[in-house]
Design a protein around this motif. Structure first.
Motif, PDB file in Angstrom:
ATOM      1  N   SER A  13     -23.595 -20.747   6.379  1.00  0.00           N
ATOM      2  CA  SER A  13     -24.400 -20.709   7.602  1.00  0.00           C
ATOM      3  C   SER A  13     -23.662 -19.998   8.728  1.00  0.00           C
ATOM      4  N   LEU A  14     -22.368 -20.235   8.836  1.00  0.00           N
ATOM      5  CA  LEU A  14     -21.556 -19.578   9.854  1.00  0.00           C
ATOM      6  C   LEU A  14     -21.565 -18.066   9.658  1.00  0.00           C
ATOM      7  N   LEU A  15     -21.377 -17.622   8.426  1.00  0.00           N
ATOM      8  CA  LEU A  15     -21.352 -16.186   8.152  1.00  0.00           C
ATOM      9  C   LEU A  15     -22.711 -15.559   8.434  1.00  0.00           C
ATOM     10  N   ASP A  16     -23.776 -16.278   8.113  1.00  0.00           N
ATOM     11  CA  ASP A  16     -25.115 -15.790   8.426  1.00  0.00           C
ATOM     12  C   ASP A  16     -25.284 -15.656   9.944  1.00  0.00           C
ATOM     13  N   PHE A  17     -24.822 -16.645  10.699  1.00  0.00           N
ATOM     14  CA  PHE A  17     -24.909 -16.632  12.153  1.00  0.00           C
ATOM     15  C   PHE A  17     -24.124 -15.462  12.732  1.00  0.00           C
ATOM     16  N   ARG A  64     -17.391 -16.136  21.149  1.00  0.00           N
ATOM     17  CA  ARG A  64     -16.076 -15.759  20.632  1.00  0.00           C
ATOM     18  C   ARG A  64     -15.646 -16.687  19.504  1.00  0.00           C
ATOM     19  N   LEU A  65     -15.926 -17.985  19.663  1.00  0.00           N
ATOM     20  CA  LEU A  65     -15.563 -18.967  18.646  1.00  0.00           C
ATOM     21  C   LEU A  65     -16.271 -18.658  17.330  1.00  0.00           C
ATOM     22  N   VAL A  66     -17.553 -18.294  17.413  1.00  0.00           N
ATOM     23  CA  VAL A  66     -18.320 -17.960  16.201  1.00  0.00           C
ATOM     24  C   VAL A  66     -17.641 -16.829  15.443  1.00  0.00           C
ATOM     25  N   GLU A  67     -17.279 -15.770  16.151  1.00  0.00           N
ATOM     26  CA  GLU A  67     -16.667 -14.620  15.479  1.00  0.00           C
ATOM     27  C   GLU A  67     -15.281 -14.956  14.935  1.00  0.00           C
ATOM     28  N   THR A  68     -14.511 -15.710  15.692  1.00  0.00           N
ATOM     29  CA  THR A  68     -13.177 -16.102  15.234  1.00  0.00           C
ATOM     30  C   THR A  68     -13.265 -16.950  13.975  1.00  0.00           C
ATOM     31  N   ALA A  69     -14.166 -17.934  13.980  1.00  0.00           N
ATOM     32  CA  ALA A  69     -14.322 -18.810  12.822  1.00  0.00           C
ATOM     33  C   ALA A  69     -14.834 -18.035  11.615  1.00  0.00           C
ATOM     34  N   ALA A  70     -15.756 -17.098  11.841  1.00  0.00           N
ATOM     35  CA  ALA A  70     -16.316 -16.318  10.736  1.00  0.00           C
ATOM     36  C   ALA A  70     -15.275 -15.377  10.137  1.00  0.00           C
ATOM     37  N   MET A  75     -21.382  -8.999  14.078  1.00  0.00           N
ATOM     38  CA  MET A  75     -20.057  -8.689  13.537  1.00  0.00           C
ATOM     39  C   MET A  75     -20.107  -8.377  12.048  1.00  0.00           C
ATOM     40  N   GLY A  76     -20.930  -9.140  11.304  1.00  0.00           N
ATOM     41  CA  GLY A  76     -20.991  -8.946   9.860  1.00  0.00           C
ATOM     42  C   GLY A  76     -21.682  -7.672   9.435  1.00  0.00           C
TER      43      GLY A  76
END
Length: 577
Positions: free
Chosen positions: A153-157, A498-504, A118-119
């Motif tokens: 770390s979340l943004l990197d993930f 989906r949670l990863v992208e929403t949180a990021a 996503m990033g």
């Protein structure tokens, strides 16, 4: 693999087909169409708002769109049913093979499951902690450190290229106060009795610094005027404090990529360049500000100053960058610092501040907007206060710090893993009660224990399986996972990408902690069902294939928990002690 993105793509594909066939008009904006978990799990596995958001622009009734879309979606093998609810929401149920496939995807990807592009490699600068180098980090800094580190770390993930940065506030008067305080400890190290005047730093943490200064320079500065020693001791003291801060951060598992000195902005032309950049855009002028709102201070008088026209970029009032005497305001180096970030080519900036910095939000956003021409977004996250409790009472201040509870106090009490997880059990802008007793309590009410226990239970299953001669590395027949409780747990795993992208997208790492608690709860729930329903136990006597399949599900849970804890900076527990 993001199953929700896949089903959304299916929905979009069918909507586009409906447009090409004339069922829907051309030119509809499909960007607001979502596919997400329903509010009530009893309604289905996923829900889409397609009919609701398209009805008005299409000039049709929501239910008519939903009915037409539902008929198309059930033609896909993955969709078992598509039911229209309420005014036009569409609830979907997916085939068991879909959820079984998720388990296989997790096992294949390992802790990389849920990683996103996503990033797209966008460069993001996350600045956090940035405490004045005048003493050890306190508990407020601890929350900002954990939040900022987990966010990075979340943004990197999620596919960003992240730089972790600490801004050293070593250019203001507070470092002169630090130097004077260290000088007093230096005299004390020489056997002199000293008194700390108001405004100095009396904490015991400076005793070692004063002794270290004595060890370095002997009695060189004893009895000397301030102008002889101030600059040297200021540099020595700042370096000593930054060594202490780095050590404190390391104890929490936080390591920065960049330590940026405010002092480096002075005398290098950076402040002048930043202000000149704003001036070239017509945003710097000479003017007089209105008096503060409310009761006018008695000593207020109109003075002409150099002002930044920040109101053109969303601020409430224009801000002074130079005082009437020609000295820079505190805001000027902050502008220059962010100007430098923009010049370094970051695509997005994130600042993590304490709750007392709320007044800086609009002015800093205005500055970055002006400096970047609106191309570099700045998100400022404020971390609210932390209240500490032990034995039902507020936790006492640190004697060593003098006036506050330090980061080390907290880590020494419960360890870095517990500290980090607890700090993320509330959204950053909500106040947090940190109860030391509850933080180490072994119960469902303690989210750290509850999540760690789930991971440890999986490892316990693997050890028992090995003792029973079960080959847990054998290829599982995932079709054997057919119980609703097993499929529901697999469905929870499917929510992770989906949670990863929403949180990021929202810069909210606490969502990861919340999700892990829910996943652990679903796993424990399945474990407990096995106490009454033996066919749900992970190890099935005389059924090697069934055991391998069920253990595969447990392994998948452990993998996702490990990945989530990795983002939070918490070490997964292999066993509970």
């Amino acid at each position: 693999m993001n199953l929700f993105a896949e089903i959304r793509a299916l929905v979009i594909q069918n909507l586009e087909a409906m447009q090409s066939e004339g069922v829907l008009p051309d030119g509809l904006d499909l960007g607001n169409v979502t596919v997400e978990p329903p509010r009530d799990a009893a309604h289905g596995d996923m829900a889409t708002n397609a009919a609701m958001v398209l009805a008005k622009p299409a000039g049709l009734k929501p239910r008519d769109i939903a009915d037409a879309l539902a008929g198309r979606l059930v033609a896909d093998d993955r969709i078992v049913s598509a039911d229209v609810a309420g005014p036009g929401f569409l609830n979907l149920r997916l085939a068991p093979v879909v959820w079984q496939g998720v388990v296989g995807d997790v096992l294949a990807a390992g802790t990389g499951f849920g990683r996103s592009d996503m990033g797209q490699g966008r460069k993001v600068n996350v600045e956090y902690v940035s405490a004045n180098p005048t003493g050890p980090l306190h508990v407020g800094h601890t929350r900002g450190a954990v939040f900022g580190d987990a966010l990075a770390s979340l943004l990197d993930f999620a596919g960003h290229k992240v730089t972790r940065e600490y801004y050293i506030n070593d250019g203001g008067a507070q470092v002169d106060v630090l130097a004077r305080s260290v000088y007093l400890r230096y005299l004390e190290a020489h056997g002199q009795e000293v008194a700390f005047p108001d405004g100095t730093y009396p904490g015991d943490y400076l005793i070692d610094v004063g002794q270290a200064l004595k060890d370095k320079v002997g009695d060189t500065y004893v009895g000397q005027d301030e102008d002889v020693w101030l600059e040297d001791i200021r540099n020595f003291s700042t370096d000593a404090m930054m060594d202490l801060i780095r050590s404190d951060l390391k104890s929490l598992g936080v390591e920065m990529d960049v330590f940026y000195s405010e002092k480096s902005l002075y005398g290098t032309g950076l402040i002048e360049a930043a202000i000149e950049d704003l001036k070239s855009k017509g945003l710097i002028y000479e003017g007089v500000l209105e008096p503060p709102k409310g009761k006018k201070p008695e000593d207020w008088e109109p003075r002409e100053q150099t002002l930044f026209r920040s109101t053109e970029h969303g601020d409430d009032v224009d801000r002074p960058v130079m005082k009437s005497d020609g000295a820079w305001t505190y805001f000027a180096p902050d502008i220059a610092y962010h100007y430098d970030k923009v010049q370094r080519g970051f695509d997005a900036l994130i600042d993590v501040f304490g709750a007392d910095h709320g007044g800086y939000v609009k002015r800093m956003k205005a500055a970055v907007s002006a400096l970047s021409g609106g191309t570099v977004p700045l998100d400022i996250k404020l971390c609210q206060l932390v209240k500490l409790y032990k034995n039902g009472e507020p936790f006492k201040m640190s004697k060593r710090a003098g006036t506050f509870v330090t980061l080390r106090d907290v880590v020494d009490q419960v360890g870095p893993d517990v500290t980090r997880f607890v700090m993320l059990t509330r959204k950053n802008d909500a106040s947090l009660d940190f109860d030391f007793d509850k933080a180490v309590e072994q119960s469902r009410e303690n989210p750290v224990f509850y999540v760690q226990y789930a991971h440890a239970r999986v490892n316990s299953v693997l050890r028992k399986a090995a003792d029973a001669g079960i080959d847990t590395n054998a290829t599982p027949d995932l079709a054997l996972l057919d119980h609703p409780a097993e499929l529901a747990l697999a469905g929870k795993l499917a929510e992770w990408p989906r949670l990863v992208e929403t949180a990021a997208r929202s810069n909210e790492p606490h969502r990861v902690a919340f999700y892990l608690y829910e996943l652990a709860g679903d796993f424990h729930g399945l474990w407990n069902k096995g106490n009454d329903e033996t066919t749900l136990r992970f190890i099935q006597e005389d059924d090697h294939a069934g055991s391998v399949a069920k253990i595969a599900l447990a392994r998948a849970v452990a993998i996702v928990i490990a990945a989530g804890l990795g983002i939070l900076g918490v070490t997964p527990a292999d066993e509970m002690r």
